[in-house]
Write a protein that holds these residues in place. Structure first.
Motif, PDB file in Angstrom:
ATOM      1  N   GLY A  62       0.817  -1.211   0.000  1.00 13.56           N
ATOM      2  CA  GLY A  62       0.000   0.000   0.000  1.00 13.56           C
ATOM      3  C   GLY A  62       0.851   1.263   0.000  1.00 13.56           C
ATOM      4  N   GLU A  63       1.906   1.274   0.799  1.00 17.60           N
ATOM      5  CA  GLU A  63       2.805   2.434   0.840  1.00 17.60           C
ATOM      6  C   GLU A  63       3.519   2.625  -0.497  1.00 17.60           C
ATOM      7  OE1 GLU A  63       3.983   2.270   5.592  1.00 17.60           O
ATOM      8  OE2 GLU A  63       4.994   0.942   4.159  1.00 17.60           O
ATOM      9  N   ALA A  64       3.974   1.522  -1.074  1.00 13.91           N
ATOM     10  CA  ALA A  64       4.646   1.598  -2.375  1.00 13.91           C
ATOM     11  C   ALA A  64       3.682   2.087  -3.448  1.00 13.91           C
ATOM     12  CB  ALA A  64       5.240   0.245  -2.755  1.00 13.91           C
ATOM     13  N   ARG A  65       2.433   1.698  -3.352  1.00  9.75           N
ATOM     14  CA  ARG A  65       1.427   2.179  -4.310  1.00  9.75           C
ATOM     15  C   ARG A  65       1.283   3.692  -4.195  1.00  9.75           C
ATOM     16  NH1 ARG A  65      -3.811   3.485  -4.882  1.00  9.75           N
ATOM     17  NH2 ARG A  65      -4.856   2.858  -6.801  1.00  9.75           N
ATOM     18  N   TRP A  75       6.424  12.337 -12.259  1.00  7.94           N
ATOM     19  CA  TRP A  75       7.735  11.938 -12.778  1.00  7.94           C
ATOM     20  C   TRP A  75       7.709  10.887 -13.867  1.00  7.94           C
ATOM     21  CZ3 TRP A  75      11.336  15.273 -12.125  1.00  7.94           C
ATOM     22  CH2 TRP A  75      11.178  16.189 -11.103  1.00  7.94           C
ATOM     23  N   GLY A  76       6.590  10.743 -14.550  1.00 10.89           N
ATOM     24  CA  GLY A  76       6.542   9.904 -15.742  1.00 10.89           C
ATOM     25  C   GLY A  76       6.486   8.416 -15.507  1.00 10.89           C
ATOM     26  N   TYR A  77       6.055   7.998 -14.317  1.00  8.48           N
ATOM     27  CA  TYR A  77       5.881   6.561 -14.105  1.00  8.48           C
ATOM     28  C   TYR A  77       4.683   6.098 -14.925  1.00  8.48           C
ATOM     29  CZ  TYR A  77       4.626   2.156 -11.861  1.00  8.48           C
ATOM     30  OH  TYR A  77       4.285   0.851 -11.628  1.00  8.48           O
ATOM     31  N   PRO A  78       4.867   5.086 -15.810  1.00  5.13           N
ATOM     32  CA  PRO A  78       3.791   4.678 -16.703  1.00  5.13           C
ATOM     33  C   PRO A  78       2.772   3.702 -16.097  1.00  5.13           C
ATOM     34  CG  PRO A  78       5.769   3.452 -17.223  1.00  5.13           C
ATOM     35  CD  PRO A  78       6.132   4.426 -16.137  1.00  5.13           C
ATOM     36  N   GLY A  79       3.021   3.240 -14.882  1.00  2.00           N
ATOM     37  CA  GLY A  79       2.096   2.287 -14.277  1.00  2.00           C
ATOM     38  C   GLY A  79       2.607   0.868 -14.434  1.00  2.00           C
ATOM     39  N   PRO A  80       1.941  -0.081 -13.860  1.00  2.00           N
ATOM     40  CA  PRO A  80       0.678  -0.039 -13.153  1.00  2.00           C
ATOM     41  C   PRO A  80       0.847   0.376 -11.687  1.00  2.00           C
ATOM     42  CG  PRO A  80       1.466  -2.286 -13.176  1.00  2.00           C
ATOM     43  CD  PRO A  80       2.460  -1.454 -13.966  1.00  2.00           C
ATOM     44  N   LEU A  81      -0.264   0.714 -11.041  1.00  2.00           N
ATOM     45  CA  LEU A  81      -0.267   1.056  -9.615  1.00  2.00           C
ATOM     46  C   LEU A  81      -0.507  -0.226  -8.827  1.00  2.00           C
ATOM     47  CD1 LEU A  81      -2.381   4.333  -9.790  1.00  2.00           C
ATOM     48  CD2 LEU A  81       0.113   4.099  -9.617  1.00  2.00           C
ATOM     49  N   ASN A  82       0.557  -1.008  -8.672  1.00  2.00           N
ATOM     50  CA  ASN A  82       0.432  -2.332  -8.060  1.00  2.00           C
ATOM     51  C   ASN A  82       1.182  -2.474  -6.741  1.00  2.00           C
ATOM     52  OD1 ASN A  82       3.068  -2.356  -8.936  1.00  2.00           O
ATOM     53  ND2 ASN A  82       2.815  -4.046 -10.374  1.00  2.00           N
ATOM     54  N   GLY A  83       1.819  -1.405  -6.271  1.00  2.00           N
ATOM     55  CA  GLY A  83       2.539  -1.480  -5.001  1.00  2.00           C
ATOM     56  C   GLY A  83       3.849  -2.230  -5.079  1.00  2.00           C
ATOM     57  N   ALA A 150       3.474   8.064   3.147  1.00  2.00           N
ATOM     58  CA  ALA A 150       2.217   8.568   3.721  1.00  2.00           C
ATOM     59  C   ALA A 150       1.853   9.914   3.095  1.00  2.00           C
ATOM     60  CB  ALA A 150       2.331   8.678   5.238  1.00  2.00           C
ATOM     61  N   TRP A 151       2.827  10.756   2.888  1.00  2.00           N
ATOM     62  CA  TRP A 151       2.580  12.051   2.227  1.00  2.00           C
ATOM     63  C   TRP A 151       2.113  11.831   0.786  1.00  2.00           C
ATOM     64  CZ3 TRP A 151       4.865  14.354  -2.031  1.00  2.00           C
ATOM     65  CH2 TRP A 151       4.516  15.691  -2.267  1.00  2.00           C
ATOM     66  N   CYS A 152       2.677  10.833   0.107  1.00  2.00           N
ATOM     67  CA  CYS A 152       2.320  10.545  -1.281  1.00  2.00           C
ATOM     68  C   CYS A 152       0.888  10.063  -1.433  1.00  2.00           C
ATOM     69  CB  CYS A 152       3.253   9.470  -1.859  1.00  2.00           C
ATOM     70  SG  CYS A 152       4.931  10.034  -2.150  1.00  2.00           S
ATOM     71  N   ALA A 153       0.258   9.628  -0.350  1.00  2.00           N
ATOM     72  CA  ALA A 153      -1.117   9.124  -0.423  1.00  2.00           C
ATOM     73  C   ALA A 153      -2.069  10.167  -0.992  1.00  2.00           C
ATOM     74  CB  ALA A 153      -1.587   8.679   0.953  1.00  2.00           C
ATOM     75  N   ARG A 154      -1.735  11.445  -0.895  1.00  2.00           N
ATOM     76  CA  ARG A 154      -2.575  12.511  -1.442  1.00  2.00           C
ATOM     77  C   ARG A 154      -2.716  12.384  -2.959  1.00  2.00           C
ATOM     78  NH1 ARG A 154       0.379  15.751  -4.376  1.00  2.00           N
ATOM     79  NH2 ARG A 154       2.582  16.006  -3.993  1.00  2.00           N
ATOM     80  N   SER A 155      -1.760  11.703  -3.601  1.00  2.00           N
ATOM     81  CA  SER A 155      -1.769  11.559  -5.052  1.00  2.00           C
ATOM     82  C   SER A 155      -2.673  10.429  -5.538  1.00  2.00           C
ATOM     83  CB  SER A 155      -0.347  11.299  -5.568  1.00  2.00           C
ATOM     84  OG  SER A 155       0.478  12.403  -5.301  1.00  2.00           O
TER      85      SER A 155
END
Length: 156
Positions: A62-65, A75-83, A150-155
């Motif tokens: 979850g944190e990595a996601r 920053w151009g990460y193409p995905g996926p959002l898999n943690g 935890a701060w990144c969770a806003r995204s």
């Protein structure tokens, strides 16, 4: 009786050595024959091989996601959002670190000492990492990286 026992033990030992030598010789000949035959096609080209390892640096899935969401937004990460902080995740992180925190290395998606050194510098400035800035990841770095996640969770 004693002489007979010695003779029997000695003969068994010699037979074992002979059998072991023959078994080793046959596998040795097979290896030599295979080594001398030229390969007809390579197993894979260097261009086709890329690192597939996941290194979450101590973050949960979850944190990595959360970090991936931020990397995707900025920053151009193409995905996926898999943690799973994989090669593409680390390439995006290296772009961020290169632009802002002095990462001097290649954008290759491999979180080595240079990547970790720049990431530690960032975590020191903004997320309470107490040092040292040596490129060696440890438990205190993980605590600060979790704060960043935890701060990144806003995204997300």
């Amino acid at each position: 009786m004693r002489t007979l026992t010695r003779t029997l033990v000695g003969a068994t030992a010699v037979a074992g050595i002979v059998v072991g030598s023959l078994a080793g010789a046959s596998s040795g000949f097979a290896a030599t024959e295979a080594a001398t035959k030229p390969a007809t096609t390579p197993a894979a080209s260097a261009e086709a091989v890329s690192p597939l390892a996941v290194d979450n640096h101590g973050l949960s899935t979850g944190e990595a996601r959360n970090v991936q969401c931020w990397l995707m937004d900025d920053w151009g990460y193409p995905g996926p959002l898999n943690g799973q902080l994989d090669t593409e995740s680390w390439k995006a992180m290296q772009r961020f670190l290169q632009a802002n925190w002095g990462y001097p290395g290649p954008i290759n998606g491999i979180p080595g000492v240079g990547t970790d050194r720049a990431l530690l510098l960032f975590l020191t400035a903004d997320y309470g990492y107490p040092g040292p800035i040596d490129g060696i990841w440890g438990p205190r770095a993980t605590v600060s990286f979790k704060k960043f996640a935890a701060w990144c969770a806003r995204s997300c």
